[in-house]
Design an enzyme around this catalytic site. Structure first.
Site, PDB file in Angstrom:
ATOM      1  N   HIS A 107       0.913  -1.110   0.009  1.00  0.00           N
ATOM      2  CA  HIS A 107      -0.178   0.019   0.120  1.00  0.00           C
ATOM      3  C   HIS A 107       0.808   1.183   0.004  1.00  0.00           C
ATOM      4  O   HIS A 107       2.011   1.498   0.786  1.00  0.00           O
ATOM      5  CB  HIS A 107      -1.044  -0.048   1.221  1.00  0.00           C
ATOM      6  CG  HIS A 107      -2.015   0.923   1.065  1.00  0.00           C
ATOM      7  ND1 HIS A 107      -1.578   2.330   1.378  1.00  0.00           N
ATOM      8  CD2 HIS A 107      -3.176   0.988   0.707  1.00  0.00           C
ATOM      9  CE1 HIS A 107      -2.882   2.998   1.303  1.00  0.00           C
ATOM     10  NE2 HIS A 107      -3.852   2.378   0.679  1.00  0.00           N
ATOM     11  N   GLU A 166      -4.061   2.180  -7.695  1.00  0.00           N
ATOM     12  CA  GLU A 166      -4.216   3.547  -6.738  1.00  0.00           C
ATOM     13  C   GLU A 166      -3.276   4.268  -7.027  1.00  0.00           C
ATOM     14  O   GLU A 166      -2.471   4.587  -6.332  1.00  0.00           O
ATOM     15  CB  GLU A 166      -4.249   3.036  -5.253  1.00  0.00           C
ATOM     16  CG  GLU A 166      -5.319   1.823  -4.738  1.00  0.00           C
ATOM     17  CD  GLU A 166      -5.333   2.193  -3.325  1.00  0.00           C
ATOM     18  OE1 GLU A 166      -6.363   2.090  -2.788  1.00  0.00           O
ATOM     19  OE2 GLU A 166      -4.272   2.167  -2.488  1.00  0.00           O
TER      20      GLU A 166
END
Ligand code: PGA
Length: 259
Positions: free
Chosen positions: A95, A172
């Protein structure tokens, strides 16, 4: 295939908030079939969330927000895929908040993917550019592309190709993470398509076809329909709205209605 909706609760909910969220999701999701829902609470709350979901629904699973690649050893503060394998079905890997705050690089991210696959935990690999540098219309800027493709290829290059069917890639763009900063759906689709082409070049057509791509970045109950219409986007990784029960359930309901 059903869309995958992943709620990354980050470090938002306390233990009692997490139990309340899990309980309300369980009740609401009983009637929302045709979607795979994944909840990623803070790791300290995983067992309690699992207990709150007793007799779990077959389409609702848990994820770790992160894992450590070694199985056991002197790694203070870390939790391995080996330790988590009976608690979670998925793990978020790479992430952008970990890349930024914990200086995580592509090499360790690749090892984390290997560890997940070793223990039958499905990795959700996050990739995406930091800066908003969109060219004309939805054109992809070269720098943004290079940054993302480097993360993508180096995380996957040592993974056996027959395992690509057990990997999700969450595109993302970091600039879209937060609230109300989402990327345009045309832009997301072009990016995913380009990543798929790159995967054909690097790993072959079968492996590329096996990978599943989801999108993350300011997804909400009001903008999700734009993405859901696009077959290239096979689900979402959701932060802010994943801890707002009404909004998250509404996104799941809209995703379940897409055939
Ligand atoms: P967001 O977060 O939905 O709040 O943009 C997404 C993420 O960080 O995974």
């Amino acid at each position: 295939m059903n869309k995958l909706i992943v709620g990354n609760w980050k470090m938002y909910p306390t233990l009692s908030d997490s139990v309340v969220l899990a309980t309300s999701f369980k009740t609401a999701l009983e009637d929302i079939k045709g979607v795979e829902v994944v909840l990623a609470p803070p790791s300290a709350w995983l067992i309690s969330v699992k207990e709150a979901m007793k007799h779990p629904l077959t389409h609702v699973h848990l994820a770790a927000q992160n894992i450590w690649p070694d199985d056991q050893g002197a790694f203070t503060g870390e939790v391995s895929a080996y330790f988590l394998k009976d608690l979670v079905k998925y793990a978020i890997v790479g992430h952008s908040e970990r890349r930024r705050n914990n200086k995580e690089g592509n090499e360790i991210i690749s090892k984390k993917i290997e560890a997940c696959l070793k223990w039958n935990v499905t990795p959700i690999l996050c990739v995406g550019e930091k800066e908003k540098t969109i060219g004309e219309g939805s054109k992809i800027n070269q720098e943004a592309w290079e940054e993302t493709v480097e993360q993508f290829v180096s995380a996957l290059h040592s993974i056996p190709k027959d395992k690509f069917g057990s990997i999700f890639v969450a595109y993302e763009p970091v600039w879209a993470i937060g609230y109300n900063k989402q990327a345009d759906s045309d832009y997301v689709v072009s990016f995913i398509s380009k990543l798929k082409e790159k995967a054909i070049e690097e790993f072959g057509a079968k492996a590329s076809n096996d990978l599943r791509f989801i999108y993350g970045g300011s997804v909400s109950d009001t903008n999700c329909s734009d993405y859901l219409r696009r077959p290239e986007i096979e689900g979402f990784l959701i932060g802010t709205m994943s801890v707002r029960a009404k909004e998250f359930i509404d996104i799941c309901r809209q995703a379940a209605a897409i055939k």
